[in-house]
Design a protein around this motif. Structure first.
Motif, PDB file in Angstrom:
ATOM      1  N   ARG A  15      -7.507   5.011  -7.515  1.00  0.00           N
ATOM      2  CA  ARG A  15      -6.403   3.768  -6.876  1.00  0.00           C
ATOM      3  C   ARG A  15      -6.020   3.223  -8.228  1.00  0.00           C
ATOM      4  O   ARG A  15      -6.796   2.755  -9.126  1.00  0.00           O
ATOM      5  CB  ARG A  15      -7.461   3.042  -6.293  1.00  0.00           C
ATOM      6  CG  ARG A  15      -6.552   1.612  -5.728  1.00  0.00           C
ATOM      7  CD  ARG A  15      -7.689   0.808  -4.795  1.00  0.00           C
ATOM      8  NE  ARG A  15      -7.262  -0.327  -4.325  1.00  0.00           N
ATOM      9  CZ  ARG A  15      -6.702  -0.709  -2.948  1.00  0.00           C
ATOM     10  NH1 ARG A  15      -6.797   0.591  -2.134  1.00  0.00           N
ATOM     11  NH2 ARG A  15      -6.188  -1.725  -2.655  1.00  0.00           N
ATOM     12  N   VAL A  46     -11.697   9.263  -4.603  1.00  0.00           N
ATOM     13  CA  VAL A  46     -10.403   8.630  -4.467  1.00  0.00           C
ATOM     14  C   VAL A  46     -10.100   7.795  -5.569  1.00  0.00           C
ATOM     15  O   VAL A  46     -10.851   7.132  -6.424  1.00  0.00           O
ATOM     16  CB  VAL A  46     -10.726   7.396  -3.414  1.00  0.00           C
ATOM     17  CG1 VAL A  46      -9.559   6.287  -2.978  1.00  0.00           C
ATOM     18  CG2 VAL A  46     -11.017   8.029  -1.960  1.00  0.00           C
ATOM     19  N   GLU A  79      -3.509  -0.011  -9.192  1.00  0.00           N
ATOM     20  CA  GLU A  79      -3.046  -1.174  -8.703  1.00  0.00           C
ATOM     21  C   GLU A  79      -2.212  -1.610  -9.905  1.00  0.00           C
ATOM     22  O   GLU A  79      -2.597  -1.716 -10.895  1.00  0.00           O
ATOM     23  CB  GLU A  79      -4.280  -1.943  -8.380  1.00  0.00           C
ATOM     24  CG  GLU A  79      -5.064  -1.493  -7.125  1.00  0.00           C
ATOM     25  CD  GLU A  79      -5.946  -2.460  -6.791  1.00  0.00           C
ATOM     26  OE1 GLU A  79      -5.532  -3.530  -6.071  1.00  0.00           O
ATOM     27  OE2 GLU A  79      -7.313  -2.297  -6.911  1.00  0.00           O
ATOM     28  N   GLN A  88       0.780  -1.371   0.021  1.00  0.00           N
ATOM     29  CA  GLN A  88      -0.087  -0.007   0.114  1.00  0.00           C
ATOM     30  C   GLN A  88       0.957   1.235  -0.037  1.00  0.00           C
ATOM     31  O   GLN A  88       1.673   1.268   0.812  1.00  0.00           O
ATOM     32  CB  GLN A  88      -0.911   0.021   1.329  1.00  0.00           C
ATOM     33  CG  GLN A  88      -1.723   1.226   1.196  1.00  0.00           C
ATOM     34  CD  GLN A  88      -2.846   1.073   0.257  1.00  0.00           C
ATOM     35  OE1 GLN A  88      -3.348  -0.063   0.008  1.00  0.00           O
ATOM     36  NE2 GLN A  88      -3.306   2.101  -0.285  1.00  0.00           N
ATOM     37  N   HIS A  98     -12.059   4.127  -9.087  1.00  0.00           N
ATOM     38  CA  HIS A  98     -12.584   5.275  -8.417  1.00  0.00           C
ATOM     39  C   HIS A  98     -13.701   5.183  -7.840  1.00  0.00           C
ATOM     40  O   HIS A  98     -14.412   4.115  -7.745  1.00  0.00           O
ATOM     41  CB  HIS A  98     -12.613   6.456  -9.586  1.00  0.00           C
ATOM     42  CG  HIS A  98     -14.160   6.361 -10.203  1.00  0.00           C
ATOM     43  ND1 HIS A  98     -14.409   5.549 -11.085  1.00  0.00           N
ATOM     44  CD2 HIS A  98     -15.097   7.122 -10.055  1.00  0.00           C
ATOM     45  CE1 HIS A  98     -15.513   5.493 -11.642  1.00  0.00           C
ATOM     46  NE2 HIS A  98     -16.077   6.539 -10.839  1.00  0.00           N
ATOM     47  N   VAL A 116       0.257  -0.813  -4.881  1.00  0.00           N
ATOM     48  CA  VAL A 116      -1.065  -0.093  -4.917  1.00  0.00           C
ATOM     49  C   VAL A 116      -0.838   1.485  -4.866  1.00  0.00           C
ATOM     50  O   VAL A 116       0.070   1.789  -3.822  1.00  0.00           O
ATOM     51  CB  VAL A 116      -1.987  -0.318  -3.681  1.00  0.00           C
ATOM     52  CG1 VAL A 116      -3.317   0.494  -3.743  1.00  0.00           C
ATOM     53  CG2 VAL A 116      -2.588  -1.960  -3.985  1.00  0.00           C
ATOM     54  N   TYR A 117      -1.380   2.450  -5.483  1.00  0.00           N
ATOM     55  CA  TYR A 117      -1.024   3.841  -5.296  1.00  0.00           C
ATOM     56  C   TYR A 117      -2.549   4.538  -4.974  1.00  0.00           C
ATOM     57  O   TYR A 117      -3.230   4.204  -5.916  1.00  0.00           O
ATOM     58  CB  TYR A 117      -0.230   4.633  -6.261  1.00  0.00           C
ATOM     59  CG  TYR A 117       1.002   3.969  -6.519  1.00  0.00           C
ATOM     60  CD1 TYR A 117       2.096   4.603  -6.243  1.00  0.00           C
ATOM     61  CD2 TYR A 117       1.224   2.580  -7.311  1.00  0.00           C
ATOM     62  CE1 TYR A 117       3.216   4.166  -6.533  1.00  0.00           C
ATOM     63  CE2 TYR A 117       2.583   2.103  -7.431  1.00  0.00           C
ATOM     64  CZ  TYR A 117       3.592   2.788  -6.999  1.00  0.00           C
ATOM     65  OH  TYR A 117       4.983   2.329  -7.439  1.00  0.00           O
ATOM     66  N   SER A 118      -2.681   5.256  -3.929  1.00  0.00           N
ATOM     67  CA  SER A 118      -4.129   5.822  -3.790  1.00  0.00           C
ATOM     68  C   SER A 118      -4.087   7.239  -3.616  1.00  0.00           C
ATOM     69  O   SER A 118      -3.199   7.699  -2.785  1.00  0.00           O
ATOM     70  CB  SER A 118      -4.709   5.170  -2.469  1.00  0.00           C
ATOM     71  OG  SER A 118      -5.946   5.578  -2.250  1.00  0.00           O
ATOM     72  N   GLU A 168      -6.304  10.795  -3.020  1.00  0.00           N
ATOM     73  CA  GLU A 168      -7.726  11.358  -2.425  1.00  0.00           C
ATOM     74  C   GLU A 168      -7.632  12.829  -2.741  1.00  0.00           C
ATOM     75  O   GLU A 168      -6.588  13.571  -2.517  1.00  0.00           O
ATOM     76  CB  GLU A 168      -7.783  10.828  -0.981  1.00  0.00           C
ATOM     77  CG  GLU A 168      -7.804   9.528  -1.018  1.00  0.00           C
ATOM     78  CD  GLU A 168      -8.213   9.129   0.707  1.00  0.00           C
ATOM     79  OE1 GLU A 168      -8.630  10.094   1.636  1.00  0.00           O
ATOM     80  OE2 GLU A 168      -8.017   7.897   1.041  1.00  0.00           O
ATOM     81  N   THR A 179       0.627   5.251  -0.053  1.00  0.00           N
ATOM     82  CA  THR A 179      -0.167   6.562  -0.092  1.00  0.00           C
ATOM     83  C   THR A 179       0.790   7.783  -0.797  1.00  0.00           C
ATOM     84  O   THR A 179       2.100   7.246  -1.183  1.00  0.00           O
ATOM     85  CB  THR A 179      -0.455   7.027   1.183  1.00  0.00           C
ATOM     86  OG1 THR A 179       0.897   7.400   2.082  1.00  0.00           O
ATOM     87  CG2 THR A 179      -0.935   5.894   2.010  1.00  0.00           C
TER      88      THR A 179
END
Length: 210
Positions: free
Chosen positions: A135, A133, A137, A33, A98, A147-149, A151, A35
Motif C-alpha cells: 500500500r 498487499v 499512501e 482509494q 505491507h 492511496v494505491y494498493s 495485491e 486500485t
C-alpha cells in the motif's frame, strides 16, 4: 479552512523546530482509494496543471519493507528528486506499508507442512500460500490524499528454523520482482495524480513564483 490556507500554514509551521502543530479536522482531505484497475483508467486522462512535468514538492518517505529499494527507485525519477528519508516536519509524506496474510487453502497447507517439517526436524520445508498487499499512501499533514494498493497471491517454501526477516526472504524471489514492479507503477500513476498536482500548484503559486 480551504486546502490552500491549510497547506500554507502547514509549510510555515513545519519550518519551526520543535513546534507541534495540530491539524484542523475541517481541513481533512478525503482519501482517494485507487486500485490498480481504477488508477490505470484515470492515468489515461490528461490532468491540466501548470506544474505538470516539474519536480514534485519535497516529501518525507517511510516504508515498512524494502525501504532502500523502494526509496532509491522512486527518488531516481526526476519527478520525485526532492524525496527525502529524513525530511522531518514536511507536510507531505509517501508512506509504504505491507501486509501478508494466508489464504484459506494456504492456511491448511501451511499447518500440514508445518507438522511434517517438525516431524522431520526441518528437512521438509513449510509451504505457504499467502496474499501480499503493498500500500502506497500520499499524506498531507498526516491525512491520506491518495492511496494505491497492489495485491498478489504467492506460494513459497520456507525453512522451519530460518530467522531471516529480510524482504528477500519474506517475499521470495518472485515476490521481490513483483514488489519492484509496483514501484514503477506507483511512480507512473502518482506522478500525475490530480490531488498531488493540486498540492504542487498551491506550493508553486505561493513559494516558487518566478
Amino acid at each position: 479552512m480551504k486546502i490552500r490556507e491549510f497547506l500554507i500554514a502547514s509549510l510555515l509551521l513545519s519550518s519551526i523546530p520543535f513546534v507541534c502543530c495540530a491539524s484542523d479536522s475541517s481541513a481533512a482531505t478525503k482519501p482517494v482509494q485507487k486500485t490498480e484497475e481504477s488508477v490505470s483508467e484515470e492515468a489515461k486522462k490528461a490532468v491540466p496543471s501548470s506544474s505538470q512535468g516539474n519536480p514534485l514538492p519535497a516529501m518525507n518517505f517511510y516504508s515498512s519493507v524494502a525501504s532502500d529499494t523502494i526509496y532509491d527507485t522512486i527518488k531516481a525519477n526526476p519527478r520525485f528528486s526532492k524525496l527525502d528519508k529524513e525530511l522531518v516536519g514536511s507536510p507531505i509524506t509517501i508512506l509504504v506499508t505491507h501486509s501478508i496474510r494466508p489464504t484459506a487453502g494456504g492456511q491448511a497447507a501451511g499447518l500440514l507442512t508445518a507438522m511434517l517439517s517438525g516431524g522431520s526436524l526441518g528437512l521438509i520445508p513449510i509451504v505457504t500460500n499467502e496474499q501480499f498487499v503493498l500500500r502506497y499512501e500520499i499524506l498531507l499533514h498526516g491525512k491520506p490524499v491518495s492511496v494505491y494498493s497492489f495485491e498478489r497471491t504467492n506460494t513459497r517454501a520456507i525453512n522451519l528454523w530460518s530467522q531471516d526477516t529480510s524482504a528477500e526472504h519474506v517475499f521470495g524471489k518472485d515476490g521481490m520482482e513483483w514488489l519492484k514492479s509496483t514501484i514503477n507503477e506507483f511512480i507512473a500513476k502518482s506522478a500525475n495524480d490530480p490531488e498531488l498536482l493540486k498540492i504542487q500548484d498551491e506550493i508553486d503559486f505561493y513559494f516558487n513564483k518566478k
